[in-house]
Design a protein around this motif. Structure first.
Motif, PDB file in Angstrom:
ATOM      1  N   ALA A 158      66.733  46.342  17.359  1.00  0.00           N
ATOM      2  CA  ALA A 158      66.247  47.593  16.787  1.00  0.00           C
ATOM      3  C   ALA A 158      64.813  47.446  16.299  1.00  0.00           C
ATOM      4  CB  ALA A 158      67.153  48.031  15.642  1.00  0.00           C
ATOM      5  N   ALA A 228      66.624  52.098  14.197  1.00  0.00           N
ATOM      6  CA  ALA A 228      66.098  52.820  15.362  1.00  0.00           C
ATOM      7  C   ALA A 228      65.932  54.304  15.052  1.00  0.00           C
ATOM      8  CB  ALA A 228      67.023  52.617  16.561  1.00  0.00           C
ATOM      9  N   SER A 235      69.646  55.780  20.473  1.00  0.00           N
ATOM     10  CA  SER A 235      70.390  54.548  20.729  1.00  0.00           C
ATOM     11  C   SER A 235      71.677  54.860  21.471  1.00  0.00           C
ATOM     12  CB  SER A 235      70.731  53.818  19.416  1.00  0.00           C
ATOM     13  OG  SER A 235      69.582  53.508  18.680  1.00  0.00           O
TER      14      SER A 235
END
Length: 372
Positions: A158, A228, A235
């Motif tokens: 991330a 993220a 994601s």
């Protein structure tokens, strides 16, 4: 391809150890080949692709003479020093057979916390991706002494996605998505196909690690998704063994869970990501209610006249925690004065703000994940 009406061009893929290993815990050549073939398919379709790959310890521990996966830190680091080369050799061979070049990038948490190295990583990875190279990224396990990992490769993936301004983070594991409860305990658990925010209920549904080989469970994946989403990155969480999972993920038709922040959600630019997630605050500054109203409510700069207390030693340009007069954290910001200057009662009418709005990250807006 569009996900949530956003054009997908740059993708970060995280693959866990359990998805690359055999039933005996060693790297499976067959699994690695299938994974590489899917990445090649993405590359052929024009996607810029970076890979965060686990598996160094799994690739090296038998060569170290261990019958089972080692548990001590020195043995893990020794196994990783062997396995990194073997893993990279395999990736390079597989990608070269399809006309693509792979590069190796080994990083530690300190590479993120040091702003200059953070910028160097950003520039290096951009050059590699823009020239069609496939970066293979892993933690430099052999030199990390406080812990072997960031905590897990989910979190690192991330942070890498934010570093390179990726459009999509794909997390592959032995789990086929996020459920509303643990499917191992509840046969009626329902797969959550779309998630727009991480609620307390979702966090409560996250369970432990699903594999003895892997280290990142659902909780670590949710933490990674939070990072993220704070950067405005979509994601996807899905099962590595699913046929054509990568292409289907970028085309928004794979089985799994898509995490897509709302279009009007707050998100952080690259500098604010560094301040929020990597900087390591060096001191604390307490401000009054007028300062809170200015920097939080009105998105204005914070001036010295609103600072009530200074703790810690720091130079101008350092990142500090900003607290209210009850000790509650308001956010993080880059301070334009040293602790000595602030403690020396700088004139209230100085023109330069103590903290500019452009380098301030508010805890209220980014309480997911908690600022570190």
């Amino acid at each position: 391809m569009l996900i949530n009406e956003k054009q997908i061009k740059r993708v970060v893929i995280k693959i866990g150890s359990s998805s690359l290993t055999s039933m005996h815990g060693e790297i499976s050549r067959r699994k690695l080949e299938k994974f590489a073939e899917q990445i090649v398919e993405l590359k052929d379709a024009g996607y810029e692709t970076a890979v965060v790959s686990s598996g160094a310890v799994a690739a090296g521990y038998r060569k170290l003479g261990c019958l089972d996966r080692p548990s001590s830190l020195p043995e893990k680091q020794a196994a990783a020093s062997i396995g990194q080369g073997l893993l990279m050799e395999s990736y390079s061979e597989l990608f070269l057979s399809h006309g693509y070049v792979a590069s190796q990038i080994l990083i530690t948490r300190s590479d993120f916390s040091d702003e200059k190295r953070y910028g160097n990583m950003h520039n290096t990875m951009n050059v590699l991706l823009e020239r069609g190279i496939i970066p293979i990224i892993n933690e430099n396990d052999t030199v990390t002494v406080d812990r072997l990992r960031f905590g897990d490769n989910d979190t690192m993936a991330a942070k890498v996605a934010g570093l390179i301004d990726a459009d999509l983070l794909i997390i592959l594991s032995d789990i086929d998505g996020l459920y509303d409860s643990n499917p191992n305990d509840n046969s009626h658990a329902t797969l959550l196909e779309r998630v727009h925010s991480i609620t307390p209920e979702i966090e409560a549904a996250a369970g432990g690690s699903g594999s003895a080989v892997g280290t990142g469970g659902m909780k670590s994946k949710i933490q990674a998704v939070k990072i993220a989403m704070a950067a405005g990155i979509d994601s996807f969480l899905g099962k590595a063994g699913t046929e054509n999972i990568l292409m289907e993920a970028v085309e928004s038709r794979a089985r799994g869970t898509y995490f897509t922040p709302e279009p009007d959600a707050f998100n952080l630019d690259n500098e604010k990501q560094w301040i929020a997630f990597h900087s390591g605050p060096e001191g604390k500054v307490t401000i009054n209610s007028h300062g809170i109203e200015a920097i939080v409510d009105h998105q204005e700069n914070l001036y010295c006249s609103d600072i009530r207390e200074v703790k810690g030693r720091f130079k101008d340009g350092a990142v500090v925690r900003i607290l209210d007069e009850e000790g509650k954290e308001i956010g993080l910001g880059r301070i334009n004065y040293s602790n000595e200057q602030l403690s020396g009662h700088i004139a209230d009418e100085v023109l330069e703000p103590a903290i500019a709005q452009e380098t301030f990250v508010c805890s209220r807006d980014f309480k997911l994940p908690a600022l570190v």
